[in-house]
Structure formats: C-alpha cells, structure tokens
Design a protein around this motif. Structure first.
Motif, PDB file in Angstrom:
ATOM      1  N   ILE A  80      -4.723  -0.960   7.477  1.00 50.78           N
ATOM      2  CA  ILE A  80      -3.618  -0.963   6.512  1.00 50.78           C
ATOM      3  C   ILE A  80      -4.059  -0.281   5.204  1.00 50.78           C
ATOM      4  O   ILE A  80      -3.235   0.195   4.433  1.00 50.78           O
ATOM      5  CB  ILE A  80      -3.140  -2.411   6.255  1.00 50.78           C
ATOM      6  CG1 ILE A  80      -1.772  -2.438   5.583  1.00 50.78           C
ATOM      7  CG2 ILE A  80      -4.152  -3.205   5.452  1.00 50.78           C
ATOM      8  CD1 ILE A  80      -1.161  -3.838   5.495  1.00 50.78           C
TER       9      ILE A  80
ATOM     10  N   PHE B 146       0.839  -1.207   0.000  1.00 54.38           N
ATOM     11  CA  PHE B 146       0.000   0.000   0.000  1.00 54.38           C
ATOM     12  C   PHE B 146       0.872   1.255   0.000  1.00 54.38           C
ATOM     13  O   PHE B 146       0.472   2.313   0.457  1.00 54.38           O
ATOM     14  CB  PHE B 146      -0.978  -0.029   1.186  1.00 54.38           C
ATOM     15  CG  PHE B 146      -2.026  -1.077   0.983  1.00 54.38           C
ATOM     16  CD1 PHE B 146      -3.176  -0.800   0.255  1.00 54.38           C
ATOM     17  CD2 PHE B 146      -1.838  -2.363   1.445  1.00 54.38           C
ATOM     18  CE1 PHE B 146      -4.124  -1.775   0.008  1.00 54.38           C
ATOM     19  CE2 PHE B 146      -2.785  -3.346   1.205  1.00 54.38           C
ATOM     20  CZ  PHE B 146      -3.933  -3.049   0.488  1.00 54.38           C
TER      21      PHE B 146
ATOM     22  N   THR C 212      -9.808 -11.733   3.244  1.00 48.80           N
ATOM     23  CA  THR C 212      -9.801 -10.586   4.165  1.00 48.80           C
ATOM     24  C   THR C 212      -9.849  -9.261   3.410  1.00 48.80           C
ATOM     25  O   THR C 212     -10.669  -8.390   3.696  1.00 48.80           O
ATOM     26  CB  THR C 212      -8.524 -10.637   5.052  1.00 48.80           C
ATOM     27  OG1 THR C 212      -8.539 -11.847   5.800  1.00 48.80           O
ATOM     28  CG2 THR C 212      -8.454  -9.453   5.990  1.00 48.80           C
TER      29      THR C 212
ATOM     30  N   ARG D 193     -10.591  -5.940  21.598  1.00 51.04           N
ATOM     31  CA  ARG D 193      -9.312  -6.599  21.865  1.00 51.04           C
ATOM     32  C   ARG D 193      -9.452  -7.543  23.052  1.00 51.04           C
ATOM     33  O   ARG D 193     -10.323  -7.347  23.896  1.00 51.04           O
ATOM     34  CB  ARG D 193      -8.265  -5.540  22.287  1.00 51.04           C
ATOM     35  CG  ARG D 193      -7.951  -4.507  21.250  1.00 51.04           C
ATOM     36  CD  ARG D 193      -7.005  -5.064  20.218  1.00 51.04           C
ATOM     37  NE  ARG D 193      -6.556  -4.003  19.341  1.00 51.04           N
ATOM     38  CZ  ARG D 193      -7.199  -3.649  18.237  1.00 51.04           C
ATOM     39  NH1 ARG D 193      -8.303  -4.262  17.887  1.00 51.04           N
ATOM     40  NH2 ARG D 193      -6.735  -2.670  17.480  1.00 51.04           N
TER      41      ARG D 193
HETATM   42  C1  HEM Z   1     -13.673   3.806   4.762  1.00 50.18           C
HETATM   43  C2  HEM Z   1     -12.966   2.722   4.646  1.00 50.18           C
HETATM   44  C3  HEM Z   1     -12.351   1.936   5.774  1.00 50.18           C
HETATM   45  C4  HEM Z   1     -12.530   2.029   7.126  1.00 50.18           C
HETATM   46  C5  HEM Z   1     -13.430   3.000   7.882  1.00 50.18           C
HETATM   47  C6  HEM Z   1     -11.682   1.027   7.738  1.00 50.18           C
HETATM   48  C7  HEM Z   1     -11.556   0.836   9.098  1.00 50.18           C
HETATM   49  C8  HEM Z   1     -10.742  -0.112   9.690  1.00 50.18           C
HETATM   50  C9  HEM Z   1     -10.608  -0.307  11.117  1.00 50.18           C
HETATM   51  C10 HEM Z   1     -11.328   0.491  12.188  1.00 50.18           C
HETATM   52  C11 HEM Z   1      -9.736  -1.326  11.305  1.00 50.18           C
HETATM   53  C12 HEM Z   1      -9.317  -1.931  12.638  1.00 50.18           C
HETATM   54  C13 HEM Z   1     -10.152  -3.169  12.868  1.00 50.18           C
HETATM   55  C14 HEM Z   1      -9.955  -3.802  14.214  1.00 50.18           C
HETATM   56  O1  HEM Z   1      -9.176  -3.350  15.036  1.00 50.18           O
HETATM   57  O2  HEM Z   1     -10.640  -4.797  14.433  1.00 50.18           O
HETATM   58  C15 HEM Z   1      -9.314  -1.782   9.997  1.00 50.18           C
HETATM   59  C16 HEM Z   1      -8.435  -2.815   9.779  1.00 50.18           C
HETATM   60  C17 HEM Z   1      -8.131  -3.301   8.536  1.00 50.18           C
HETATM   61  N1  HEM Z   1      -8.498  -2.764   7.324  1.00 50.18           N
HETATM   62 FE1  HEM Z   1      -9.643  -1.136   7.042  1.00 50.18          FE
HETATM   63  N2  HEM Z   1     -11.034   0.338   6.754  1.00 50.18           N
HETATM   64  C18 HEM Z   1     -11.390   0.870   5.542  1.00 50.18           C
HETATM   65  C19 HEM Z   1     -10.926   0.483   4.305  1.00 50.18           C
HETATM   66  C20 HEM Z   1     -10.062  -0.535   4.071  1.00 50.18           C
HETATM   67  C21 HEM Z   1      -9.531  -0.896   2.780  1.00 50.18           C
HETATM   68  C22 HEM Z   1      -9.841  -0.169   1.485  1.00 50.18           C
HETATM   69  C23 HEM Z   1      -8.749  -1.998   2.969  1.00 50.18           C
HETATM   70  C24 HEM Z   1      -7.937  -2.775   1.985  1.00 50.18           C
HETATM   71  C25 HEM Z   1      -7.572  -2.346   0.828  1.00 50.18           C
HETATM   72  C26 HEM Z   1      -8.773  -2.307   4.390  1.00 50.18           C
HETATM   73  C27 HEM Z   1      -8.117  -3.373   4.971  1.00 50.18           C
HETATM   74  C28 HEM Z   1      -8.000  -3.565   6.331  1.00 50.18           C
HETATM   75  C29 HEM Z   1      -7.275  -4.676   6.928  1.00 50.18           C
HETATM   76  C30 HEM Z   1      -6.598  -5.800   6.189  1.00 50.18           C
HETATM   77  C31 HEM Z   1      -7.340  -4.504   8.315  1.00 50.18           C
HETATM   78  C32 HEM Z   1      -6.666  -5.343   9.381  1.00 50.18           C
HETATM   79  C33 HEM Z   1      -5.321  -4.715   9.663  1.00 50.18           C
HETATM   80  C34 HEM Z   1      -4.526  -5.384  10.744  1.00 50.18           C
HETATM   81  O3  HEM Z   1      -5.102  -5.869  11.726  1.00 50.18           O
HETATM   82  O4  HEM Z   1      -3.294  -5.375  10.629  1.00 50.18           O
HETATM   83  N3  HEM Z   1      -9.557  -1.396   5.021  1.00 50.18           N
HETATM   84  N4  HEM Z   1      -9.942  -1.014   9.029  1.00 50.18           N
END
Ligand code: HEM
Length: 470
Positions: A418, A111, A277, A352
């Motif tokens: 991410i 990314f 995922t 968590r």
């Molecule tokens: C408006 C769009 C988005 C919002 C509001 C958002 C929000 C979040 C949040 C709050 C988390 C933390 C989840 C947790 O702690 O359980 C998260 C994790 C993650 N998001 Fe997003 N997300 C968005 C878009 C995206 C996009 C576009 C992708 C991929 C291209 C993505 C991939 C991921 C992944 C893989 C995680 C897990 C990361 C980790 O634990 O290392 N998200 N997202």
C-alpha cells in the motif's frame, strides 16, 4: 495421508512423518538465507518443502508468480506471519478476509496523490537533515544503517502519523530499532524450531520471553505516537491538510484512524495494530533499500554523476527543494531505484496459505498448501535479466521488464504494498538530496555484504561508504 500431486515435485529430501524438518533445524538466519539460494539453484523455480504435515511450495518461476499473486482469493498469509501477531496484531500486513478488506478500504485513500504531495515537504526537510548529518562524515567513512533508519523512522512518524519525534526521544528510537532487529532474529529462530511454532509452548521458552521483552519496547513507542497525535488533533483537522479539487478534505493515516474511532468504526486496539504495522513496514523496508542503494552508488561513480546531472537539469545549480513534479521528472533516478530494488528487494520473499484448490499450470495446488514466493531469486533470473548480478539502471530506462511479473519488489495483485508510491517518493527525495551534495566512494571496491532475511533483507554487519562533499 491422501496423495498430493505436489509430492512429485523436486525438493530437499523428505523423511516419513517429519518431512524436511532436520534440513532447517537450528539454522542461523545467515545460513538459512544461503540454503534457500542453494535450493533454488538445485531444485529450480518450483519445489516442495514438507515440514511435518505442512506442504510449502517454493516458487520463483515468473509465470507461477503471476498465477499466485494475481489470484483474487490468494490473500491469506501463511502460518509464519502469525508469529508476528503479538507485535503487529492483525493489522493490514497480517489480517485476512473481511477484516483485511475493510481496513484496506479505510487506509487506501490515505496514500492518495494529494496526500503524498503534502508529504513531499516533510520528506525534503528530512532529506536536508540527512545531508547535514552526513556532512559530519565528510572525507570519512560512515556506517549507513543507523543514520538512514533514523531518517526513515522520523519520516513515517511525521507524515502518516502526524507526530514529531522530539530530540529527547532518541534513546527510545534506538531501543525501538534494536527491538525490531531482535524480533527479526527471534522470528527466524522460531521458524527453524518446530516445537516453538505452538504459541503456548513458545511463550514458556526463553525465546518467547525475549519476544515479550521486545514487545515492551516497541509497543510503548507506537502508543506514544498515538497519544501525541491525539493530544494535538481535533476532528476534521489533519497534517495532510489541503482540500483536493472536489473540496473533499483528505486526512493522513493516523488522522483517518482517529476519525474512524470517533465514528465507532475502529477501536483503540485496531488503531494500535495499524500504527505498529505502518511504523515498521513504513521505515525498515525503505531504510534497507536506501542502505543497499547508497552502497551500490558508492561503487558506481558514473551512476552518481548521471543522478547529479539530472538534478542539475531539473533543479538548476540552486539549493531549491524539489517539488513532487520535479521528483516525478527524475526518470534516471527512478530507474536507479528500480535496479536497487531488483538486486536488493527489501522484502525478499512473501508467502500465502491457499484457501481453495487451484491449478498452477499443470499442477493442482490443494487448499491448505503454503506458497512461498522468492522475489530475490526471481529478480536474479538470467532469462529475465541478462548478467543478473550487475548493477545496470539502464535496464529500466526507456524499457520495461519483459514480463509484467518480472519486477515485483512491492509484490503485486490485491495484496501489493500500500506504501509503494510513498516509498518511491521518499527514496527519490533522499537519494537526490545526497547525490546533489556528496560523492560517495566504496571502502573496498566491489565488495558486497553477506545477506540474511528475517522480515526484511538485511546485510550481515554494517554497510559503510566514504562521503566527500561536492
Ligand atoms: C522500499 C520500500 C518497500 C518495499 C520494498 C515494500 C514491499 C512490500 C511487499 C513485498 C509487501 C507484500 C508483503 C506480503 O505479501 O507479505 C508489502 C506490503 C505492505 N507494505 Fe510495503 N514496502 C515498502 C515500503 C512501504 C512503506 C513506506 C509503507 C507504509 C507507508 C509500507 C506498508 C505496507 C503495508 C501496510 C503492507 C501490507 C499491505 C496489505 O497486505 O494490504 N510499505 N510491502
């Protein structure tokens, strides 16, 4: 049972042995969402829910949120996340410990700025596709969800996955999206029925069987994306292309995973976990933000006008596609998107499991406690955001929130999202594209949908607006 300082905290009535189990029994996702909002009003920003022997600390105080999220060891997800393992495996969202560290290290470079820069073209093409689709509704009302979620699903496939979904995959696409909605419902159904928390029992019940049926839809869809890319992929070649300054070739996500497979660093099962995922996280979250966003814009013509003027200033009258640096210049639009995510954070709560004792201000939180952070309630605190229900993008223009953890739609700390820069870029592309070509108006001014939360925040029922070509 030994004494626990958290038991002194307020919270819904705790009965001996069962705790608060009956407070949640058989609630629908809609009622559950309402109940959680009520609890945060009644018990405040720090309260305890006990489910049998599990202690779940619910938080939305900004200082508490900072302590939990910035703690480097608070990276283990809580129990309910494991209900999604049948679908997402222990991919990046669900994994913990060494596996999470290893995968995050592999995937972070995918990314990188240079990769996103190349993705801008695909996003722009998709934005034009969205505009064309919306032209079919000129002067009429459109149900945003199906149109927008198609758009974000195709975008993630064509960027991170390097796979074009062909036109005859549209039935499969619909089935995939429907199955995800069903999985959301099943997740919440399982959460409110403690006897289904056990995996073995769950699988024996009708709900477990329905879950299995959903997996039969979502897994082949992701597998197909992997197979398609494998067919067209040669080692070292990527849809992200372009060498960066150091001459190092940067690969898009699925290509990095295929390369890692070739080197024996990951197996096919590992690739499937990550593709499942990212396909889900990468499209559903962004789709919901865009749907709520367009709904808010329809109700605020003055905001639409300012976005339109900003685009005119940066891009001129022409039909020119914005480049990444054009999009970076769209500061007003950025403030609009932040305000959308403040009011409708696609991921309204995260949780968590605490792996070692720590102090939350004056309270000891013991190992084994689960902590649930309500981003939705945090974002609506009047002390952080005066007149919190109002849609005011100016809040984020030329000023930042008063506390570094007051705005956390992408979470924060080591387990933050991410894909956040990817998401911001995509939302900018789509919203600028739509506002350059249309004026939107509401069906009923001021009307807001009822909400529910499963894996993401959703409206109950469709969200419709009226489209008028400029
Ligand atoms: C408006 C769009 C988005 C919002 C509001 C958002 C929000 C979040 C949040 C709050 C988390 C933390 C989840 C947790 O702690 O359980 C998260 C994790 C993650 N998001 Fe997003 N997300 C968005 C878009 C995206 C996009 C576009 C992708 C991929 C291209 C993505 C991939 C991921 C992944 C893989 C995680 C897990 C990361 C980790 O634990 O290392 N998200 N997202």
């Amino acid at each position: 049972e030994e004494e626990n300082p958290l038991d002194k905290l307020p919270g819904p009535p705790r009965k001996p042995i069962v705790g608060c189990v009956f407070e949640f029994l058989n609630l629908t996702p809609r009622v559950m969402f309402k109940k959680m909002r009520l609890y945060s009003k009644v018990y405040g920003g720090r309260y305890l829910v006990k489910i049998l022997r599990r202690r779940i600390l619910h938080l939305h105080n900004v200082n508490d949120v900072e302590i939990v999220l910035s703690h480097p060891r608070n990276i283990k997800k809580s129990k309910p996340y494991s209900f999604l393992e049948g679908w997402l495996g222990t991919g990046l969202l669900l994994s913990s410990g060494a596996k999470w560290h290893r995968r995050r290290k592999i995937l972070t470079p995918t990314f990188h700025f240079n990769i996103l820069k190349n993705f801008t073209n695909v996003m722009e093409e998709r934005s034009r596709g969205l505009v064309d689709k919306l032209k079919e509704y000129d002067g009429k009302e459109v149900n945003l969800m199906p149109v927008i979620s198609d758009c974000t699903l195709y975008t993630i496939c064509e960027t991170a996955m390097g796979t074009q979904l062909d036109s005859d995959s549209s039935t499969k696409t619909q089935e995939y999206k429907t199955a995800i909605l069903q999985i959301g419902g099943l997740l919440m159904g399982r959460l409110t029925r403690v006897w289904l928390h056990n995996e073995y029992i769950f699988r024996k019940f009708p709900m477990g069987k329905q879950f299995e049926k959903c997996l039969e839809k979502v897994h082949p869809f992701a597998d197909n994306v992997i197979m398609e890319r494998k067919k067209n992929w040669k080692p070292g070649q990527s849809n992200a292309g372009e060498d960066d300054v150091g001459g190092k070739k940067r690969l898009a996500m699925l290509d990095v995973l295929l390369e890692a497979e070739r080197k024996g660093e990951i197996d096919l099962e590992g690739i499937r976990e990550e593709v499942n995922t990212f396909m889900f996280e990468g499209h559903d979250t962004t789709a919901m933000a865009l749907v709520f966003g367009l709904m808010l814009l329809a109700d605020h013509p003055e905001v639409q006008e300012r976005i339109y003027e900003e685009c005119q200033t940066i891009l001129g009258d022409s039909d020119t596609s914005p480049t990444m640096s054009d999009l970076a210049e769209m500061k007003y639009l950025e403030a609009v998107i932040k305000e959308i995510l403040r009011l409708y954070p696609s991921v309204p709560f995260i949780a968590r499991e605490v792996t070692e004792d720590f102090m939350l201000g004056d309270v000891l939180v013991k190992k084994g406690t689960e902590v649930s952070i309500h981003i939705y309630d945090l974002h609506r605190l009047p002390e952080l955001y005066p007149d919190p229900e109002a849609f005011k993008p100016e809040r984020f223009l030329n000023q930042q929130p008063t506390h570094p953890y007051a705005f956390v739609p992408f979470s924060a700390g080591p387990r933050n999202c991410i894909g956040q820069r990817f998401a911001m870029l995509e939302m900018k592309c789509m919203l600028s594209g739509v506002c350059r070509k249309f004026k939107l108006s509401p069906i009923v001014p001021g009307e807001r949908p009822k909400l529910l939360a499963d894996m993401v925040l959703r409206p109950v029922g469709p969200v419709c607006v009226k489209m008028h070509q400029r």
